[in-house]
Design a protein around this motif. Structure first.
Motif, mmCIF file in Angstrom:
data_model
loop_
_atom_site.group_PDB
_atom_site.id
_atom_site.type_symbol
_atom_site.label_atom_id
_atom_site.label_comp_id
_atom_site.label_asym_id
_atom_site.label_seq_id
_atom_site.Cartn_x
_atom_site.Cartn_y
_atom_site.Cartn_z
ATOM 1 N N ARG A 1 48.533 45.458 33.101
ATOM 2 C CA ARG A 1 47.583 44.628 32.055
ATOM 3 C C ARG A 1 47.869 43.710 31.294
ATOM 4 O O ARG A 1 47.154 42.644 30.825
ATOM 5 C CB ARG A 1 47.612 46.175 31.187
ATOM 6 C CG ARG A 1 46.765 47.283 31.499
ATOM 7 C CD ARG A 1 46.821 48.677 30.958
ATOM 8 N NE ARG A 1 45.812 49.793 31.051
ATOM 9 C CZ ARG A 1 45.899 51.129 30.879
ATOM 10 N NH1 ARG A 1 46.744 50.782 29.769
ATOM 11 N NH2 ARG A 1 45.750 51.688 30.917
ATOM 12 N N SER A 2 49.462 43.581 31.463
ATOM 13 C CA SER A 2 49.389 42.302 30.142
ATOM 14 C C SER A 2 49.339 41.290 31.262
ATOM 15 O O SER A 2 48.810 40.186 30.738
ATOM 16 C CB SER A 2 51.323 42.035 29.741
ATOM 17 O OG SER A 2 51.534 41.050 29.581
ATOM 18 N N GLN A 3 49.670 41.285 32.374
ATOM 19 C CA GLN A 3 49.240 40.007 33.319
ATOM 20 C C GLN A 3 47.460 39.807 33.527
ATOM 21 O O GLN A 3 47.289 38.268 33.541
ATOM 22 C CB GLN A 3 49.687 40.403 34.711
ATOM 23 C CG GLN A 3 50.364 39.335 35.721
ATOM 24 C CD GLN A 3 50.726 38.277 35.719
ATOM 25 O OE1 GLN A 3 51.693 38.587 34.989
ATOM 26 N NE2 GLN A 3 50.879 36.677 35.656
ATOM 27 N N GLN A 4 46.859 41.117 33.744
ATOM 28 C CA GLN A 4 45.712 40.417 33.956
ATOM 29 C C GLN A 4 44.891 40.039 32.817
ATOM 30 O O GLN A 4 44.123 38.830 33.268
ATOM 31 C CB GLN A 4 44.923 41.952 33.712
ATOM 32 C CG GLN A 4 43.384 41.244 34.271
ATOM 33 C CD GLN A 4 43.293 41.191 35.700
ATOM 34 O OE1 GLN A 4 44.216 41.133 36.606
ATOM 35 N NE2 GLN A 4 41.612 40.855 35.407
ATOM 36 N N ARG A 5 45.368 40.355 31.664
ATOM 37 C CA ARG A 5 44.881 39.999 29.317
ATOM 38 C C ARG A 5 45.371 38.783 30.237
ATOM 39 O O ARG A 5 44.563 37.856 29.095
ATOM 40 C CB ARG A 5 45.557 40.366 28.765
ATOM 41 C CG ARG A 5 44.915 40.227 27.538
ATOM 42 C CD ARG A 5 45.334 40.926 26.607
ATOM 43 N NE ARG A 5 46.388 41.893 26.971
ATOM 44 C CZ ARG A 5 47.234 42.760 26.712
ATOM 45 N NH1 ARG A 5 47.092 43.522 27.750
ATOM 46 N NH2 ARG A 5 48.339 42.279 26.819
ATOM 47 N N GLN A 6 46.332 38.142 30.058
ATOM 48 C CA GLN A 6 47.716 36.764 29.752
ATOM 49 C C GLN A 6 46.704 35.718 31.072
ATOM 50 O O GLN A 6 46.642 34.699 30.209
ATOM 51 C CB GLN A 6 48.505 36.675 29.189
ATOM 52 C CG GLN A 6 49.540 37.977 28.439
ATOM 53 C CD GLN A 6 48.446 37.431 26.631
ATOM 54 O OE1 GLN A 6 48.475 35.709 26.496
ATOM 55 N NE2 GLN A 6 48.304 38.322 26.059
ATOM 56 N N ILE A 7 46.799 36.461 31.990
ATOM 57 C CA ILE A 7 46.854 35.297 32.959
ATOM 58 C C ILE A 7 45.782 35.284 33.935
ATOM 59 O O ILE A 7 44.905 34.369 34.568
ATOM 60 C CB ILE A 7 48.273 35.578 33.851
ATOM 61 C CG1 ILE A 7 49.264 34.769 33.412
ATOM 62 C CG2 ILE A 7 47.629 34.025 35.244
ATOM 63 C CD1 ILE A 7 49.550 33.498 32.492
ATOM 64 N N GLY A 8 45.431 36.614 34.345
ATOM 65 C CA GLY A 8 44.467 37.238 34.814
ATOM 66 C C GLY A 8 44.361 37.119 36.692
ATOM 67 O O GLY A 8 43.465 37.544 36.844
ATOM 68 N N ASP A 9 45.509 36.478 36.512
ATOM 69 C CA ASP A 9 46.223 37.225 38.067
ATOM 70 C C ASP A 9 47.502 36.954 37.796
ATOM 71 O O ASP A 9 48.067 37.063 37.231
ATOM 72 C CB ASP A 9 46.099 35.319 38.953
ATOM 73 C CG ASP A 9 45.758 35.995 40.614
ATOM 74 O OD1 ASP A 9 45.846 36.430 41.308
ATOM 75 O OD2 ASP A 9 46.396 34.620 40.771
ATOM 76 N N GLY A 10 47.596 37.471 39.936
ATOM 77 C CA GLY A 10 49.771 37.677 39.632
ATOM 78 C C GLY A 10 50.229 39.491 39.032
ATOM 79 O O GLY A 10 51.048 39.258 38.883
ATOM 80 N N THR A 11 48.326 40.186 39.116
ATOM 81 C CA THR A 11 49.194 41.934 38.842
ATOM 82 C C THR A 11 50.201 42.071 39.636
ATOM 83 O O THR A 11 50.837 42.940 39.421
ATOM 84 C CB THR A 11 47.982 42.476 38.580
ATOM 85 O OG1 THR A 11 47.432 42.992 40.115
ATOM 86 C CG2 THR A 11 47.091 41.641 37.271
#
Length: 511
Positions: free
Chosen positions: A77-87
């Motif tokens: 969730r953090s990766q998706q929220r901050q960057i949007g890719d690489g989850t």
């Protein structure tokens, strides 16, 4: 006495149990990593089906009850929220860090030392990744094209759309704080793929009989209010004075709408309802009305057209004052197939919309996720540069940490070694998914990188050979890798610190 647990096993039972839950979560997504990764089918209670290899979608839709496993979902969730890719990469790294950390703790290294060293290792790895970064020279850079294709899961049509949209919106907008390029993506089962040089508002016009008309050179009014006359209380309305006041306000409102027509207003957007008489008056005047538009769409409309949102009391202002609050659009029309209003040619901020066509609704959802990942990766690369992909950069950084570990005297060195081991996991999983022996390929690449002193070597998933990944166009955004590692380190440290799990009693508020 075989039924009595060993002292060491009992001591680390919570840690081992949490690590097993983390491992189960990782196993659900790691098979999707890399060019040879496969999809996961998610099946709902009512038989609904989602087929995807998007890490955050898989984790969000999974039925997860274990508390440690839920911590892993926070990584995605953090990766998706901050960057949007690489989850998926973030999840795999977090699982690897937990696994490596547990191995050190079980062998006798204090948890505090492992965690402290691990956090140091993550910080050093981030510095090494930043130092290896290559900048995107322009939006026409070939590396940006490859990043879009990689993040777009080799779907060239989506990659082309994303890069074209990036060129249209410009580098300055992509670097702007708070701007999310991925939010401009829309997939629709009845649409043709295109880059629209403007915005799409998700609302049908109230006066649909006017929807087929195109507005050219239209003024735009944005209301943070209802499009209706000011109200008179029910108590006042029963009195003659109150009724006269009501009629007066109605007449003022009609005059205001007439003034809007004189000012060339072609579209009125409101976040609330519209009075029936106002609807009729606007229809007679040829003004398109969008009621109950979302807050986000109102903001987009204001930004793109340069409109200044006002309350309905502003309609009583003079023509010059009201004109100053109006926006401008060179084009506005309702697209019945998309069910959205197209607006372009605004005098405010530049915006683009990426429309991705699909054959079915299910395909549209998946292509939307793919396009959003590609858009996020492109924006991340423009902001922070790129690195050799396919796990190559992580392998080089792991070697840096190993050399540093040899100079460390404290037990924190075991935590640094754990980070080095975890950084090899992405490459190992990519080659596993490609059908190769991970131990063999990891050591082969490690030796090749050391011999040539470069981080640009990786493994070709088709042949299994060591290749120059930069020449092959296998690259990843720096920010995606860095945030994935940082988020993974935070959650891994939290999992390793857990000594006991206790179920909370139910409070009276929960009953």
């Amino acid at each position: 006495m075989s039924g009595i647990p060993h002292e060491g096993e009992e001591r680390f039972s919570t840690l081992v149990n949490n690590a097993a839950a983390v491992r189960a979560i990782c196993s659900a997504v790691e098979g999707t990593l890399g060019p040879k990764g496969l999809d996961t089918m998610l099946v709902g209670a009512q038989g609904e089906v989602i087929i995807t290899n998007d890490g955050v979608t898989i984790l969000e839709k999974m039925d997860v009850t274990h508390p440690a496993a839920r911590l892993m979902i926070q990584v995605a969730r953090s990766q998706q929220r901050q960057i949007g890719d690489g989850t998926t990469t973030a999840t795999v790294l977090a699982g690897a860090l937990v696994q490596e950390g547990v191995a050190q703790v079980v062998r006798g290294v204090p948890v505090a030392k492992v965690v402290s060293g691990m956090l140091q290792g993550v910080e050093l790895a981030v510095s090494s990744l930043r130092a290896r970064s290559r900048a995107i020279e322009s939006l026409g850079d070939a590396a940006l094209q490859r990043i879009a294709i990689t993040a777009g899961r080799e779907q060239a049509d989506i990659a082309r759309l994303i890069v074209s949209a990036a060129e249209a919106v410009g580098g300055s907008k992509l670097r702007e704080d708070g701007y999310r390029f991925a939010d401009s993506v829309l997939a629709h089962e009845e649409a043709s793929s295109e880059v629209w040089p403007g915005i799409l508002l998700n609302q049908k016009p109230m006066n649909l009989h006017l929807a087929e008309l195109e507005r050219r050179d239209a003024r735009i009014l944005v209301l943070h209010d209802a499009l209706e006359p000011e109200a008179v209380s029910d108590e006042s309305l029963v009195t003659e004075a109150g009724f006269q006041r009501h009629m007066q306000l109605r007449e003022q409102f009609r005059s205001s709408l007439g003034l809007l027509l004189e000012l060339g207003v072609g579209l009125i957007a409101s976040d609330r309802g519209v009075d029936p008489e106002a609807e009729q008056l606007c229809s007679d005047a040829g003004i398109l009305v969008l009621p109950r538009l979302s807050r986000r769409d109102l903001q987009l409309l204001s930004e793109h057209t340069g409109a200044r949102p006002v309350r309905r009391t502003a309609l009583r202002k003079s023509a010059p004052e009201l004109a100053a609050a109006l926006g401008y659009a060179g084009y506005a029309a309702y697209d019945e197939r998309l069910g959205r209003v197209r607006v372009s040619g605004g005098r405010g901020e530049q915006h683009v919309s990426v429309i991705v066509g699909a054959a079915t609704r299910e395909a549209a959802h998946e292509r939307s996720r793919i396009a959003k990942d590609a858009a996020s990766a492109v924006q991340a690369a423009v902001r922070g540069g790129y690195l050799p992909g396919g796990g190559a950069a992580e392998m080089a950084v792991a070697h840096d940490l190993e050399r540093l570990r040899e100079t460390m005297k404290g037990m924190e060195g075991f935590g640094v070694a754990a980070v080095a081991g975890a950084l090899r996991k992405p490459l190992a999983q990519i080659v596993v998914n490609a059908g190769y022996n991970p131990l063999e390929k990891v050591e082969e690449l490690k030796a090749a990188q050391i011999a040539l002193e470069t981080d640009g070597l990786g493994i070709d998933c088709d042949t299994g050979q060591v290749i120059n990944v930069l020449e092959a166009g296998i690259v990843d955004p720096v920010d995606v890798k860095i945030h994935a590692l940082q988020a993974a380190g935070e959650v891994a440290a939290a999992v390793l610190r857990i000594h006991t799990v206790i179920k909370m009693k139910q409070s009276f508020e929960d009953v």
